[in-house]
Design a protein around this motif. Structure first.
Motif, PDB file in Angstrom:
ATOM      1  N   GLN A 188      89.133  -6.981  39.340  1.00 41.05           N
ATOM      2  CA  GLN A 188      89.117  -6.217  37.917  1.00 41.05           C
ATOM      3  C   GLN A 188      89.484  -4.840  37.741  1.00 41.05           C
ATOM      4  N   VAL A 189      89.443  -4.278  36.519  1.00 39.29           N
ATOM      5  CA  VAL A 189      89.578  -2.941  36.193  1.00 39.29           C
ATOM      6  C   VAL A 189      88.548  -2.225  36.189  1.00 39.29           C
ATOM      7  N   SER A 190      88.650  -1.056  37.341  1.00 37.89           N
ATOM      8  CA  SER A 190      87.449  -0.273  37.567  1.00 37.89           C
ATOM      9  C   SER A 190      87.220   0.878  36.814  1.00 37.89           C
ATOM     10  N   GLN A 191      88.117   1.348  36.293  1.00 38.91           N
ATOM     11  CA  GLN A 191      88.223   2.770  35.957  1.00 38.91           C
ATOM     12  C   GLN A 191      89.492   2.933  34.720  1.00 38.91           C
ATOM     13  N   MET A 192      88.758   3.190  33.479  1.00 37.31           N
ATOM     14  CA  MET A 192      89.783   3.288  32.170  1.00 37.31           C
ATOM     15  C   MET A 192      88.978   3.747  31.149  1.00 37.31           C
ATOM     16  N   SER A 193      89.472   4.688  30.483  1.00 37.35           N
ATOM     17  CA  SER A 193      89.009   5.255  29.199  1.00 37.35           C
ATOM     18  C   SER A 193      88.862   4.123  28.408  1.00 37.35           C
ATOM     19  N   THR A 194      87.522   3.870  27.652  1.00 33.77           N
ATOM     20  CA  THR A 194      87.306   3.002  26.665  1.00 33.77           C
ATOM     21  C   THR A 194      87.095   3.733  25.432  1.00 33.77           C
ATOM     22  N   ALA A 195      86.934   5.127  25.309  1.00 38.77           N
ATOM     23  CA  ALA A 195      86.976   5.767  24.078  1.00 38.77           C
ATOM     24  C   ALA A 195      88.345   5.818  23.393  1.00 38.77           C
ATOM     25  N   ALA A 196      88.256   6.287  22.198  1.00 38.36           N
ATOM     26  CA  ALA A 196      89.629   6.686  21.190  1.00 38.36           C
ATOM     27  C   ALA A 196      90.058   7.961  21.821  1.00 38.36           C
ATOM     28  N   ILE A 197      91.303   8.126  22.173  1.00 36.65           N
ATOM     29  CA  ILE A 197      92.056   9.183  22.825  1.00 36.65           C
ATOM     30  C   ILE A 197      92.852   9.728  21.439  1.00 36.65           C
ATOM     31  N   MET A 198      92.680  11.047  21.160  1.00 43.46           N
ATOM     32  CA  MET A 198      93.400  11.532  19.879  1.00 43.46           C
ATOM     33  C   MET A 198      94.453  12.597  20.474  1.00 43.46           C
ATOM     34  N   LEU A 199      95.567  12.591  19.760  1.00 43.79           N
ATOM     35  CA  LEU A 199      96.685  13.290  20.228  1.00 43.79           C
ATOM     36  C   LEU A 199      97.056  13.914  18.939  1.00 43.79           C
ATOM     37  N   ASP A 200      97.513  15.321  19.021  1.00 37.52           N
ATOM     38  CA  ASP A 200      98.318  15.925  17.861  1.00 37.52           C
ATOM     39  C   ASP A 200      99.578  15.707  17.876  1.00 37.52           C
ATOM     40  N   PRO A 201     100.239  15.891  16.695  1.00 32.76           N
ATOM     41  CA  PRO A 201     101.695  15.668  16.429  1.00 32.76           C
ATOM     42  C   PRO A 201     102.660  16.279  17.568  1.00 32.76           C
ATOM     43  N   GLY A 202     103.555  15.464  18.261  1.00 31.37           N
ATOM     44  CA  GLY A 202     104.379  16.330  19.055  1.00 31.37           C
ATOM     45  C   GLY A 202     103.852  16.446  20.637  1.00 31.37           C
ATOM     46  N   ASP A 203     102.512  16.017  20.746  1.00 31.86           N
ATOM     47  CA  ASP A 203     101.773  16.004  21.920  1.00 31.86           C
ATOM     48  C   ASP A 203     101.786  14.853  22.752  1.00 31.86           C
ATOM     49  N   SER A 204     101.428  14.788  24.122  1.00 28.97           N
ATOM     50  CA  SER A 204     101.186  13.715  24.968  1.00 28.97           C
ATOM     51  C   SER A 204     100.423  13.806  25.964  1.00 28.97           C
ATOM     52  N   THR A 205      99.733  12.788  26.481  1.00 29.30           N
ATOM     53  CA  THR A 205      98.604  12.634  27.262  1.00 29.30           C
ATOM     54  C   THR A 205      99.164  11.565  28.688  1.00 29.30           C
ATOM     55  N   LEU A 206      98.178  11.761  29.666  1.00 33.11           N
ATOM     56  CA  LEU A 206      98.486  10.777  30.670  1.00 33.11           C
ATOM     57  C   LEU A 206      97.001  10.015  30.915  1.00 33.11           C
ATOM     58  N   SER A 207      97.234   8.721  30.879  1.00 32.72           N
ATOM     59  CA  SER A 207      95.841   7.838  31.133  1.00 32.72           C
ATOM     60  C   SER A 207      96.165   7.166  32.251  1.00 32.72           C
ATOM     61  N   GLU A 208      95.031   6.836  33.071  1.00 36.00           N
ATOM     62  CA  GLU A 208      94.898   6.122  34.137  1.00 36.00           C
ATOM     63  C   GLU A 208      94.197   4.833  34.181  1.00 36.00           C
ATOM     64  N   VAL A 209      94.800   3.887  34.831  1.00 33.81           N
ATOM     65  CA  VAL A 209      93.915   2.714  34.926  1.00 33.81           C
ATOM     66  C   VAL A 209      93.970   2.233  36.331  1.00 33.81           C
ATOM     67  N   PHE A 210      92.749   1.887  36.939  1.00 38.62           N
ATOM     68  CA  PHE A 210      92.383   1.471  38.385  1.00 38.62           C
ATOM     69  C   PHE A 210      92.075  -0.120  38.353  1.00 38.62           C
ATOM     70  N   VAL A 211      92.744  -0.836  39.433  1.00 42.23           N
ATOM     71  CA  VAL A 211      92.575  -2.127  39.606  1.00 42.23           C
ATOM     72  C   VAL A 211      91.909  -2.263  41.120  1.00 42.23           C
ATOM     73  N   GLU A 212      90.642  -2.813  41.286  1.00 45.64           N
ATOM     74  CA  GLU A 212      90.109  -2.794  42.638  1.00 45.64           C
ATOM     75  C   GLU A 212      89.780  -4.759  42.734  1.00 45.64           C
ATOM     76  N   ALA A 213      89.299  -4.841  43.824  1.00 46.79           N
ATOM     77  CA  ALA A 213      88.870  -6.229  44.270  1.00 46.79           C
ATOM     78  C   ALA A 213      87.397  -6.323  44.047  1.00 46.79           C
TER      79      ALA A 213
END
Length: 422
Positions: free
Chosen positions: A104-129
């Motif tokens: 299953q996917v244990s950790q992941m952001s479920t809310a909307a992630i906002m970004l400004d023009p020209g900006d960036s972000t790093l999202s994480e997804v965790f998978v566990e048994a």
């Protein structure tokens, strides 16, 4: 000594293999597997892995959301990247693990992630048994680097021409190219992929000119399209096509104008498209077979002006030279400068005679009617004049009563009556 050295060498090899194994696993229990496009299934050992990874923009007022392409980062097994269009203010991320009954996917952001023009972000997804016996083991960590375009970009992601190759090979920051079109291609089809879906592309084709100025030879093998990658989710970028024409043995400069998504910048790509001509032995291009020939097919003639096999003006003409037809197709014959069905010549002549006779009869009939009408008009005028004259000379005297002053007339009448009796 030899045995001791061999044992030490084996120990070093074993230690090196263990270090490489730990480094490959990154301290995790499960082997890192690259996700695939929604078709990843459980492997033979039922290792947990990321099966699906979706990114989409925020929904608009109508509830519609746009897909965002997800691309694996070259050389990194558990890293991905995605780029938002300038018009996308944010994104949602969705993921699933496989096999679903064990992972299953244990950790992941479920809310909307906002970004400004020209900006960036790093999202994480965790998978566990899911199994209770494996809860103490570490989970797999996937990284997704998401950036948003600034809106002023005027580069195209990729441009190719169907049936042609570009020199130099395509690079977004190179603005001038020479396009060598294959001989059999009548159309110049530009296939472009935008960097931002909000960009606007306009094509301008200058007048073509005869001849080519650069020798058409391929110096190296160049990719004509972006390399296929394991893109996850729905397609964000689609290929658009712009088309123009080019005659055999001619060249033309084609300009692709690109306007940025925020409409603040504009730039141009220039393509000098060259198409080789036919040889002197086969100097006419046949569009049906898409090859050069020395003799055109029936119903066509070789035009020295265009270098092509051009269709005769008369659709029933088999051999012609410009407007002049010299041979008709089967079941047609040449008469009066045109191809007509066989046997229709005498019938056409008879029909023309009938038409001529009908026209002559109609003209004579109209002339006779005019004469008769004029005669009747003259007779009618004469009769009217005669009646008028007769009424003017012959008339009756109206009777009236005798008055006192008419005694003399009465006496005269009595005298006349007595004389008559005598």
């Amino acid at each position: 000594m030899l045995g001791t050295s061999s044992m030490c060498l084996c120990a070093l090899h074993l230690w090196g293999w263990l270090c490489l194994r730990i480094a490959a696993m990154g301290g995790d229990e499960f082997e890192a597997l690259t996700p695939r496009d929604n078709i990843q299934t459980a492997n033979a050992e039922a290792k947990c892995h990321l099966a699906n990874l979706f990114l989409h923009s925020l929904a608009d007022d109508d509830g519609a959301a746009q897909p965002i392409d997800v691309r694996p980062v070259p050389g990194q097994m558990q890293a991905f990247e995605a780029t938002l269009d300038y018009s996308m203010a944010g994104f949602h991320i969705q993921a699933t693990a496989s096999p679903p009954d064990a992972c299953q996917v244990s950790q992941m952001s479920t809310a909307a992630i906002m970004l400004d023009p020209g900006d960036s972000t790093l999202s994480e997804v965790f998978v566990e048994a899911r199994q209770e016996g494996l809860t103490s083991l570490k989970s797999l960590r996937y990284l997704v680097n998401v950036s948003r375009l600034a809106g002023a970009e005027t580069e195209l992601r990729h441009v190719s021409v169907s049936g042609a190759y570009l020199v130099p090979g395509w690079k977004p920051d190179v603005r001038e190219y020479t396009v060598f079109l294959d001989l059999e291609e009548d159309l110049v089809r530009f296939n472009s992929i935008k960097l931002d879906n909000g960009q606007a592309i306009e094509m301008t084709a200058e007048l073509e000119f005869a001849g080519t100025h650069v020798e058409a030879r391929r110096l190296q093998t160049l990719p004509e399209a972006p390399r296929k990658t394991n893109t996850l989710g729905e397609a964000q970028r689609v290929t658009s096509m712009l088309t123009t024409t080019l005659d055999v043995g001619h060249s033309r400069v084609v300009q692709l104008g690109v306007t940025s998504a925020d409409r603040s910048q504009a730039t141009n790509y220039f393509f000098t498209v060259q198409r080789p001509g036919c040889s002197e032995e086969r100097r006419f291009f046949d569009g049906s077979s898409r090859a050069c020939t020395d003799i055109c097919n029936e119903g066509f003639y070789g035009s020295s002006a265009t270098g092509r096999c051009t269709r005769c003006l008369d659709p029933h003409c088999a051999a012609c030279e410009g407007r002049n037809c010299s041979l008709c197709f089967h079941k047609y014959e040449f008469q009066s400068g045109a191809c007509v069905p066989k046997g229709a010549g005498s019938g056409m002549a008879a029909l023309r005679q009938v038409e001529s006779g009908v026209t002559s009869y109609a003209w004579k009939h109209q002339t006779m009617m005019v004469i008769v009408g004029a005669s009747l008009a003259v007779i009618g005028s004469a009769c009217a004049a005669s009646v008028f004259c007769t009424q003017g000379t012959v008339f009756k005297r109206r009777p009236r009563l005798l008055q006192d002053e008419d005694d003399d007339d009465m006496q005269d009448f009595s005298y006349r009556e007595d004389s008559y009796r005598a």
